[in-house]
Design an enzyme around this catalytic site. Structure first.
Site, short mmCIF file in Angstrom:
data_model
loop_
_atom_site.label_atom_id
_atom_site.label_comp_id
_atom_site.label_asym_id
_atom_site.label_seq_id
_atom_site.Cartn_x
_atom_site.Cartn_y
_atom_site.Cartn_z
N LYS A 1 52.37 3.39 18.14
CA LYS A 1 53.10 4.66 18.14
C LYS A 1 53.78 4.82 16.78
O LYS A 1 54.02 3.83 16.09
CB LYS A 1 54.14 4.68 19.25
CG LYS A 1 54.51 6.07 19.74
CD LYS A 1 53.44 6.67 20.63
CE LYS A 1 53.87 8.04 21.17
NZ LYS A 1 52.91 8.58 22.14
N ASP B 1 52.20 14.07 19.21
CA ASP B 1 53.22 13.84 20.25
C ASP B 1 54.23 14.96 20.06
O ASP B 1 53.92 16.00 19.46
CB ASP B 1 53.84 12.44 20.10
CG ASP B 1 54.65 12.01 21.32
OD1 ASP B 1 54.03 11.58 22.31
OD2 ASP B 1 55.89 12.11 21.30
#
Length: 448
Positions: free
Chosen positions: A128, A168
């Site tokens: 991430k 995201d």
């Protein structure tokens, strides 16, 4: 070896090595608390330090991102990429651009991503990244310059066989385009598989925009079907009004449900006629306005900035906003009002206290690493299309997404039954199923 003591020691080491990272501590505890049955059956994973290695990222990148705003002022943000696990494939996980982003947030998201990606059955690892940059209120030129600076540093760590980011919160098609363009410019390679979430016309996949919201609804549908129920005629509450929430609303309506409430950071909206999807898209995706504008445009709707969206009675709740949004008091309200199922469309939106209450009350609960796996699953499908220089239709891709979510649900139930004796314990099922797949690969690959 005492399994419980071993797990506790690993968690204490997580807290010691990562001070102040509350979200990462929470994510680690949530997984570790489920793993005793797996370690008792597979003591070799404890003996070879699988847990100790699993909670420590393979690589943590922090870098400066300087850029120039429209007034000519130099701005400096901080960029992150946590490459957590490559046991199953290249690191895979989104980039988040939001003022709240810090190392602890990125590590929590990356840790969750390991198990979520494993549950899809695809050959993708977990990672991430992101930045504390806020794209809201910034011009296209400012967003472009920021993305170019961000990618100028990050590009050296990426590659279709190394690390494949996606979008995201705060990173949509516009941002992915700017990031990809800078990667292509620096490397002199049209490496389509290095980023997912691209536009369909230049290497993207159909259904990627809709995938996380659709997937959460598919997972909830599978849970309900076990009890002979479905969405038809059900009242549904969806938190958030971003990409995930909008397409969760769309799929609920397609399955015969009625979404009566959604929210944003300013408050929540109730429309007993059912949320008007086109109006919601216009307000949030075109005008980029507050959800109160919806209420001003539709007489049947009302807006409130007091309480939460979970005060609205519903049969099914889909938290699709952000982490830790559903607190214990929200769970109490939902249970009191007769909620039947909760499926997490966001990453860890329910606090541990809320999850415990749902489980005690017999509410069907789909944890995010299973219920919101549709987004990364479709990113994996995009990677497949890129590798084959191919493009699938919307219908083909949605059918694949639906099949993946059905398989995730089946895997969670079977694992929960095998390791805990209760097939409805999706938390145990998701954590153990994901862990076993990763642990097997780590054990096979040696101490690395």
């Amino acid at each position: 070896m005492n399994v419980s003591s071993h797990i506790e020691a690993v968690y204490e080491e997580v807290r010691r090595r990562n001070p102040g990272e509350a979200e990462f501590h929470q994510a680690a505890a949530e997984v570790l608390d489920s793993l005793a049955p797996a370690l008792e059956r597979h003591p070799e994973y404890a003996e070879t330090g699988i847990l100790e290695r699993l909670v420590e990222p393979e690589r943590q990148l922090i870098f400066r991102v300087p850029w120039v705003d429209d007034q000519g002022k130099v701005r400096v943000n901080r960029g992150f990429r946590v490459e957590f696990s490559s046991a199953l494939g290249p690191y895979k996980g989104g980039l988040r651009f939001h003022p709240s982003v810090n190392l602890g947030i990125v590590k929590f998201l990356g840790f969750e991503q390991i198990f979520k990606n494993a549950l899809t059955g695809m050959a993708i690892g977990g990672g991430k990244g992101g930045s504390d940059f806020d794209p809201k209120g910034r011009s296209d030129g400012e967003v472009m310059r920021f993305c170019q600076s961000f990618m100028t540093e990050l590009y050296r760590h990426l590659g279709e066989h190394t690390d494949v980011p996606a979008g995201d919160i705060g990173v949509g098609g516009r941002e992915i385009g700017y990031l990809f363009g800078q990667y292509k410019r620096i490397t002199n390679r049209y490496e389509a598989g290095v980023l997912t979430g691209k536009a369909v016309g230049w290497g993207g996949s159909h259904v990627r925009t809709e995938a996380t919201g659709y997937g959460a609804v598919y997972f909830a549908q599978e849970m309900l079907a076990i009890r002979g129920e479905g969405f038809d005629g059900r009242r549904v509450v969806v938190s958030g009004s971003g990409n995930v929430a909008v397409y969760a609303v769309e799929k609920v309506h397609a399955l015969g449900g009625r979404v009566v409430a959604c929210s944003d950071s300013s408050g929540y909206l109730v429309d007993e006629d059912g949320i008007d999807l086109e109006l919601l898209k216009d307000v949030k995706e075109v005008r980029r306005a507050r959800i109160s504008d919806y209420a001003e445009a539709k007489p049947s709707a009302r807006f409130s900035d007091r309480g939460t969206v979970y005060d609205v009675p519903c049969d099914i709740a889909l938290p699709c906003a952000t982490q830790n949004e559903v607190r214990r008091e929200d769970a109490v309200a939902l249970v009191k009002n007769g909620v039947r199922a909760v499926a997490e469309g966001a990453n860890m939106p329910c606090t541990p206290e809320a999850v415990e209450l749902f489980r005690e009350a017999g509410v069907l609960f789909g944890p995010g690493k299973a219920a919101n796996a549709g987004g990364v699953a479709t990113s994996g499908l995009e990677m497949q299309q890129n590798a084959a220089r191919d493009s699938w239709t919307f219908e083909q891709t949605e059918a694949r997404l639906s099949a993946v979510m059905r398989d995730v649900h089946t895997d969670c139930r079977a694992t929960a039954e095998a390791y805990g004796g209760n097939a409805d314990d999706y938390v145990l099922g998701a954590n153990v199923a994901g862990f076993l797949r990763v642990a097997e690969a780590m054990a096979a690959q040696g101490v690395i």
